[in-house]
Design a protein around this motif. Sequence first.
Motif, short mmCIF file in Angstrom:
data_model
loop_
_atom_site.label_atom_id
_atom_site.label_comp_id
_atom_site.label_asym_id
_atom_site.label_seq_id
_atom_site.Cartn_x
_atom_site.Cartn_y
_atom_site.Cartn_z
N ARG A 1 -5.85 4.81 -10.42
CA ARG A 1 -4.57 4.85 -10.55
C ARG A 1 -4.16 5.97 -11.43
N ASP A 2 -2.87 6.59 -11.29
CA ASP A 2 -2.11 7.61 -12.10
C ASP A 2 -0.89 7.15 -12.84
N ASN A 3 -1.06 6.93 -14.19
CA ASN A 3 0.10 6.33 -14.81
C ASN A 3 1.05 7.56 -14.91
N ALA A 4 0.97 8.71 -14.94
CA ALA A 4 2.02 9.47 -15.01
C ALA A 4 2.90 9.55 -13.77
N GLU A 5 2.38 9.09 -12.67
CA GLU A 5 2.96 9.02 -11.32
C GLU A 5 3.22 7.67 -11.13
N ASN A 6 2.81 6.49 -11.82
CA ASN A 6 3.08 5.10 -11.40
C ASN A 6 2.57 4.95 -10.26
N THR A 7 1.30 5.47 -9.78
CA THR A 7 0.72 5.07 -8.20
C THR A 7 -0.76 4.60 -8.56
N VAL A 8 -1.08 3.88 -7.53
CA VAL A 8 -2.37 2.98 -7.42
C VAL A 8 -2.88 3.45 -5.93
N THR A 9 -4.08 3.95 -5.90
CA THR A 9 -4.68 4.24 -4.61
C THR A 9 -6.18 3.24 -4.40
N LEU A 10 -6.05 2.94 -3.22
CA LEU A 10 -7.32 2.07 -2.77
C LEU A 10 -8.02 2.85 -1.74
N GLN A 11 -9.04 3.64 -1.76
CA GLN A 11 -9.99 4.22 -1.00
C GLN A 11 -10.75 3.20 -0.33
N MET A 12 -10.76 2.88 0.90
CA MET A 12 -11.58 2.03 1.66
C MET A 12 -12.59 2.70 2.53
N ASN A 13 -13.77 2.43 2.39
CA ASN A 13 -14.93 3.24 3.10
C ASN A 13 -15.72 2.12 3.82
N SER A 14 -16.52 2.51 4.84
CA SER A 14 -17.25 1.45 5.50
C SER A 14 -16.71 0.30 6.13
N LEU A 15 -15.47 0.46 6.55
CA LEU A 15 -14.45 -0.57 7.03
C LEU A 15 -15.12 -1.36 7.94
N LYS A 16 -14.69 -2.66 8.15
CA LYS A 16 -15.43 -3.62 8.93
C LYS A 16 -14.05 -4.34 9.92
N PRO A 17 -14.31 -4.71 10.91
CA PRO A 17 -13.34 -5.48 11.46
C PRO A 17 -12.85 -6.61 10.80
N GLU A 18 -13.46 -7.28 9.79
CA GLU A 18 -12.97 -8.35 9.13
C GLU A 18 -12.00 -7.58 8.15
N ASP A 19 -11.89 -6.60 7.73
CA ASP A 19 -10.91 -6.01 6.83
C ASP A 19 -9.82 -5.81 7.39
N THR A 20 -9.57 -6.24 8.71
CA THR A 20 -8.08 -6.05 9.54
C THR A 20 -7.19 -6.93 8.82
N ALA A 21 -6.12 -6.62 8.33
CA ALA A 21 -5.24 -7.29 7.65
C ALA A 21 -3.87 -6.69 7.12
N VAL A 22 -2.92 -7.37 6.75
CA VAL A 22 -1.67 -6.69 6.27
C VAL A 22 -2.09 -6.50 4.74
N TYR A 23 -2.09 -5.36 4.28
CA TYR A 23 -2.43 -5.24 2.81
C TYR A 23 -1.06 -4.93 1.74
N TYR A 24 -0.98 -5.62 0.76
CA TYR A 24 0.06 -5.62 -0.33
C TYR A 24 -0.17 -5.12 -1.36
N CYS A 25 0.52 -4.28 -2.04
CA CYS A 25 0.57 -3.78 -3.33
C CYS A 25 1.24 -4.77 -4.26
N VAL A 26 0.60 -5.00 -5.28
CA VAL A 26 1.11 -5.71 -6.19
C VAL A 26 0.86 -5.22 -7.59
N ALA A 27 1.89 -5.79 -8.44
CA ALA A 27 2.01 -5.39 -10.10
C ALA A 27 2.41 -6.30 -10.82
N SER A 28 2.17 -6.21 -11.94
CA SER A 28 2.57 -7.14 -13.09
C SER A 28 2.94 -6.21 -14.24
N GLN A 29 4.05 -6.55 -14.86
CA GLN A 29 4.24 -6.12 -16.17
C GLN A 29 3.84 -6.89 -17.41
#
Length: 123
Positions: free
Chosen positions: A68-96
């Motif tokens: 994450r980059d707190n200055a930009e309020n961003t989060v990144t997910l680097q996904m490597n060695s992907l598998k067919p079972e990783d197929t999905a809709v991915y949702y970003c979430v946050a909590s205050q």
Amino acid sequence: VQLQASGGGLVQAGGSLRLSCAASGRVLTMGWFRQTPGNAREFVSVIRWSGTSTHYSDSVKGRFRISRDNAENTVTLQMNSLKPEDTAVYYCVASQSRVILSALALPRMYGFWGQGTLVTVSS
């Protein structure tokens, strides 16, 4: 707070993709869940404000990396060695609010959700 996710798409098994999410305001814990048709939302990974406390599901540990980059309020997910079972809709979430360790994988702990981005991994 609004969350805007980007990234995703179609990739062959073994390939990589990067998901990004921008929050419109300050949040404490940020991360990702995923969902396939007919199934409940599944915890993937979260990162706390410090950036040094990260958590992963067993299914992605060692293959995915969250940052994450707190200055930009961003989060990144680097996904490597992907598998067919990783197929999905991915949702970003946050909590205050602080989420205790034992509750990190619970969708109800996150008050803010992005629109979802589709990741498809072909075999």
